[in-house]
Motif scaffolding. Sequence first.
Motif, PDB file in Angstrom:
ATOM      1  N   GLU A 162       0.744  -1.131  -0.422  1.00 59.27           N
ATOM      2  CA  GLU A 162       0.193  -0.043   0.126  1.00 59.27           C
ATOM      3  C   GLU A 162       0.852   1.441  -0.220  1.00 59.27           C
ATOM      4  N   LYS A 200       0.145   2.953  -2.979  1.00 65.30           N
ATOM      5  CA  LYS A 200      -0.906   3.778  -3.266  1.00 65.30           C
ATOM      6  C   LYS A 200      -1.051   4.260  -2.702  1.00 65.30           C
ATOM      7  N   GLN A 235       0.850   7.756  -4.112  1.00 60.61           N
ATOM      8  CA  GLN A 235      -0.014   8.034  -5.651  1.00 60.61           C
ATOM      9  C   GLN A 235      -1.176   9.130  -5.013  1.00 60.61           C
ATOM     10  N   GLU A 236      -1.494   9.347  -4.221  1.00 60.76           N
ATOM     11  CA  GLU A 236      -2.919  10.059  -3.466  1.00 60.76           C
ATOM     12  C   GLU A 236      -2.749  11.621  -3.587  1.00 60.76           C
TER      13      GLU A 236
END
Length: 79
Positions: A72, A75, A78-79
């Motif tokens: 994660e 992820k 990239q947010e």
Amino acid sequence: MTATLLIDNLAGTRYFPQSMEKSGLDQLLEIMLKPDNIPIVGLMVLVFFFTWLAFREARKNDQLIEEGRADEILKEMQE
């Protein structure tokens, strides 16, 4: 008539002994707020901010790894 005492320092400049009554913070602010030093102070603020940001993100990533959620991390970035 009053006599004024001037003291020579190692740099060869003269100053009044009354200037020695300034606190350390007053002397630091006097140096920091000179026009030549303002960009340096700004850069120091930026260095401290980005160092804090990097350590905060590293701590988040370490917590994800400890929880077994290493997949994660990408992820989150990239947010």
